[in-house]
Each structure stands twice: as C-alpha cells, then as structure tokens.
Design a protein around this motif. Structure first.
Motif, mmCIF file in Angstrom:
data_model
loop_
_atom_site.group_PDB
_atom_site.id
_atom_site.type_symbol
_atom_site.label_atom_id
_atom_site.label_comp_id
_atom_site.label_asym_id
_atom_site.label_seq_id
_atom_site.Cartn_x
_atom_site.Cartn_y
_atom_site.Cartn_z
ATOM 1 N N MET A 1 0.819 -1.113 -0.100
ATOM 2 C CA MET A 1 -0.215 0.101 -0.071
ATOM 3 C C MET A 1 0.740 1.216 0.008
ATOM 4 O O MET A 1 1.922 1.569 0.822
ATOM 5 C CB MET A 1 -1.074 0.065 1.343
ATOM 6 N N ASN A 2 0.593 2.248 -0.859
ATOM 7 C CA ASN A 2 1.434 3.321 -0.766
ATOM 8 C C ASN A 2 0.534 4.458 -0.818
ATOM 9 O O ASN A 2 -0.544 4.641 -1.071
ATOM 10 C CB ASN A 2 1.826 3.768 -2.476
ATOM 11 N N GLN A 3 0.972 5.444 0.163
ATOM 12 C CA GLN A 3 0.209 6.448 0.552
ATOM 13 C C GLN A 3 0.528 7.674 -0.460
ATOM 14 O O GLN A 3 1.552 7.871 -0.893
ATOM 15 C CB GLN A 3 0.931 7.017 1.926
ATOM 16 N N GLN A 4 -0.469 8.233 -0.994
ATOM 17 C CA GLN A 4 -0.611 9.236 -1.913
ATOM 18 C C GLN A 4 -0.173 10.444 -1.108
ATOM 19 O O GLN A 4 -0.760 10.755 -0.062
ATOM 20 C CB GLN A 4 -1.875 9.449 -2.689
ATOM 21 N N LEU A 5 0.555 11.434 -1.575
ATOM 22 C CA LEU A 5 1.001 12.712 -1.244
ATOM 23 C C LEU A 5 0.047 13.619 -1.584
ATOM 24 O O LEU A 5 -0.168 13.721 -2.727
ATOM 25 C CB LEU A 5 2.611 12.821 -1.456
ATOM 26 N N LYS A 6 -0.496 14.344 -0.768
ATOM 27 C CA LYS A 6 -1.084 15.820 -0.940
ATOM 28 C C LYS A 6 -0.323 16.807 -1.485
ATOM 29 O O LYS A 6 0.977 16.888 -1.303
ATOM 30 C CB LYS A 6 -2.185 16.192 0.097
ATOM 31 N N GLY A 7 -0.694 17.398 -2.600
ATOM 32 C CA GLY A 7 -0.183 18.787 -3.142
ATOM 33 C C GLY A 7 0.644 18.360 -4.315
ATOM 34 O O GLY A 7 1.386 19.306 -4.782
ATOM 35 N N GLU A 8 1.185 17.197 -4.306
ATOM 36 C CA GLU A 8 2.065 16.706 -5.443
ATOM 37 C C GLU A 8 1.434 16.716 -6.838
ATOM 38 O O GLU A 8 0.183 16.267 -6.991
ATOM 39 C CB GLU A 8 2.883 15.470 -5.132
ATOM 40 N N ASN A 9 2.118 17.138 -7.908
ATOM 41 C CA ASN A 9 1.357 16.954 -9.279
ATOM 42 C C ASN A 9 1.117 15.413 -9.595
ATOM 43 O O ASN A 9 2.287 14.689 -9.837
ATOM 44 C CB ASN A 9 2.525 17.477 -10.346
ATOM 45 N N THR A 59 13.099 11.674 1.882
ATOM 46 C CA THR A 59 12.249 10.775 1.286
ATOM 47 C C THR A 59 12.213 11.038 -0.205
ATOM 48 O O THR A 59 12.531 11.909 -0.768
ATOM 49 C CB THR A 59 10.977 11.136 1.611
ATOM 50 N N ILE A 60 12.050 9.706 -0.731
ATOM 51 C CA ILE A 60 12.417 9.529 -2.291
ATOM 52 C C ILE A 60 10.852 9.319 -2.931
ATOM 53 O O ILE A 60 10.200 8.605 -2.429
ATOM 54 C CB ILE A 60 13.054 8.356 -2.965
ATOM 55 N N LEU A 61 10.353 10.189 -3.476
ATOM 56 C CA LEU A 61 9.101 10.404 -4.319
ATOM 57 C C LEU A 61 8.987 9.776 -5.668
ATOM 58 O O LEU A 61 9.859 10.626 -6.565
ATOM 59 C CB LEU A 61 8.394 11.682 -3.990
ATOM 60 N N SER A 62 7.943 9.260 -6.047
ATOM 61 C CA SER A 62 7.894 8.784 -7.471
ATOM 62 C C SER A 62 6.342 8.719 -7.600
ATOM 63 O O SER A 62 5.711 7.992 -6.759
ATOM 64 C CB SER A 62 8.530 7.608 -7.799
ATOM 65 N N ARG A 63 5.642 9.214 -8.567
ATOM 66 C CA ARG A 63 4.617 9.130 -8.911
ATOM 67 C C ARG A 63 3.407 9.482 -7.803
ATOM 68 O O ARG A 63 2.695 8.794 -7.188
ATOM 69 C CB ARG A 63 3.944 7.841 -9.462
ATOM 70 N N ASN A 64 3.911 10.497 -7.026
ATOM 71 C CA ASN A 64 3.066 10.854 -5.790
ATOM 72 C C ASN A 64 3.194 9.982 -4.574
ATOM 73 O O ASN A 64 2.317 10.146 -3.920
ATOM 74 C CB ASN A 64 1.633 11.383 -6.005
ATOM 75 N N SER A 65 3.944 8.978 -4.652
ATOM 76 C CA SER A 65 4.162 8.122 -3.517
ATOM 77 C C SER A 65 5.624 7.961 -2.856
ATOM 78 O O SER A 65 6.331 8.338 -3.708
ATOM 79 C CB SER A 65 3.688 6.507 -4.217
ATOM 80 N N ILE A 66 5.549 7.409 -1.900
ATOM 81 C CA ILE A 66 6.830 7.273 -0.967
ATOM 82 C C ILE A 66 7.484 5.987 -2.087
ATOM 83 O O ILE A 66 6.909 4.843 -1.876
ATOM 84 C CB ILE A 66 6.786 7.106 0.301
ATOM 85 N N ALA A 67 8.337 6.358 -2.488
ATOM 86 C CA ALA A 67 9.305 5.385 -3.457
ATOM 87 C C ALA A 67 10.588 4.841 -2.692
ATOM 88 O O ALA A 67 11.137 3.739 -3.057
ATOM 89 C CB ALA A 67 9.698 5.770 -4.866
#
Length: 172
Positions: A1-9, A59-67
């Motif tokens: 389960m990946n948590q989407q981050l608010k405010g990211e494109n 934190t490494i972010l990819s596709r609005n998720s914690i990667a």
C-alpha cells in the motif's frame, strides 16, 4: 500500500527528493523490506529513531508516492569513508518493493547533487559504504555516478566498499 501525497503533481513520473515530513510516516508504516534487504539496511522507521542532530532523513518520491528513503549523516562516521570535512554520509538507502526495478534508485541518486546543493551547499562529497556481498546495490551506485577509489572499511556486517559522489559547486 502506497500513501498518496497531497499537493504533488499527479501527472509527474519523475523522481524527487524531499526532506522527510511527519506526514510521510504513515506511508512508511506500509514499507515492506525483505529479510535479504534488511541484511544491508535498516527499515526507515528504525532509521527515524536515531539521533536527529547529525542526521537528516530524506524521502524519495515517485508518482506521488513514497518510493524510497535514506538518511544524510554528518557525524564522525563519515570519516571511515572519506577524510573530507565537507563530506556527508548516505545511510540506509532503500527503495520500496513496489518501485524496485523501475530505475527509481538510479534517478534518486542522480538527483542527489542538486538536493545537496539546495539544502546543504557546504558539502561537496557524498560517501557511503556498501557491503561487498551486495553487488546489486554497488552496481546501481556506480551506474548512477558514485566512484570506487579503493578504500575499504570493516563494518558490523563485513567489509564495505567506500563509494564517493562528488557534488559540483554551483559555479561549475
């Protein structure tokens, strides 16, 4: 389960590095690492428990998720890898299993010099130790620009290759 981050494109597929934010912790609760991975790194939640004075979690972010996740450490531990007082030690680098094999690790490392220049302009070198048995990680680090200058270090889990990534100044 990946948590989407608010405010990211949400259309962005690029990998970005972000200083750890408390709202990232929920996603890290669902960050599985295999026993094989835990041989070479600590879980991000464990890394967050360590002294925050010398360590900066990223934190490494990819596709609005914690990667992925890692820590930048300015403690004296870095001198096991380099004598450079302007170096910073990269610790605990890991990629969430859902993002492995997609080039996220390499992209994150390629973003590292820009991140260092923006947040830590006093540093001109990133160092890390990679266990000699962890050839996959060593290959990724070298492919993304780290160099092996022949320095070795005996770590708690065996011999480590000391790898170096030089951060060009803004003038270069």
């Amino acid at each position: 389960m990946n948590q989407q981050l608010k405010g990211e494109n949400s259309l962005s597929n690029s990998v970005t590095l972000s200083p750890y934010q408390p709202d990232h912790q929920q996603a890290l609760q669902f960050y599985p690492l295999t026993p094989e991975q835990l041989e070479y790194t600590e879980h991000p939640l464990e890394l967050l428990k360590h002294d925050g004075h010398s360590r900066t979690p990223v934190t490494i972010l990819s596709r609005n998720s914690i990667a992925g996740f890692f820590v930048l450490d300015v403690s004296d531990d870095r001198y096991s890898y380099s004598e450079n007082p302007n170096s910073v030690l990269l610790r605990g680098f890991s990629i969430h299993p859902d993002f492995q094999g997609q080039g996220v690790a390499e992209e994150a490392i390629l973003e590292l010099p820009s991140f260092i220049l923006q947040h830590f302009p006093q540093f001109d070198e990133v160092v890390l130790g990679v266990n000699e048995l962890n050839e996959t990680a060593r290959h990724v680090y070298l492919k993304a620009g780290f160099t092996d200058e022949g320095r070795r270090y005996m770590g708690p889990k065996g011999q480590q290759y000391a790898l170096h990534l030089y951060v060009p100044s803004e003038d270069n």
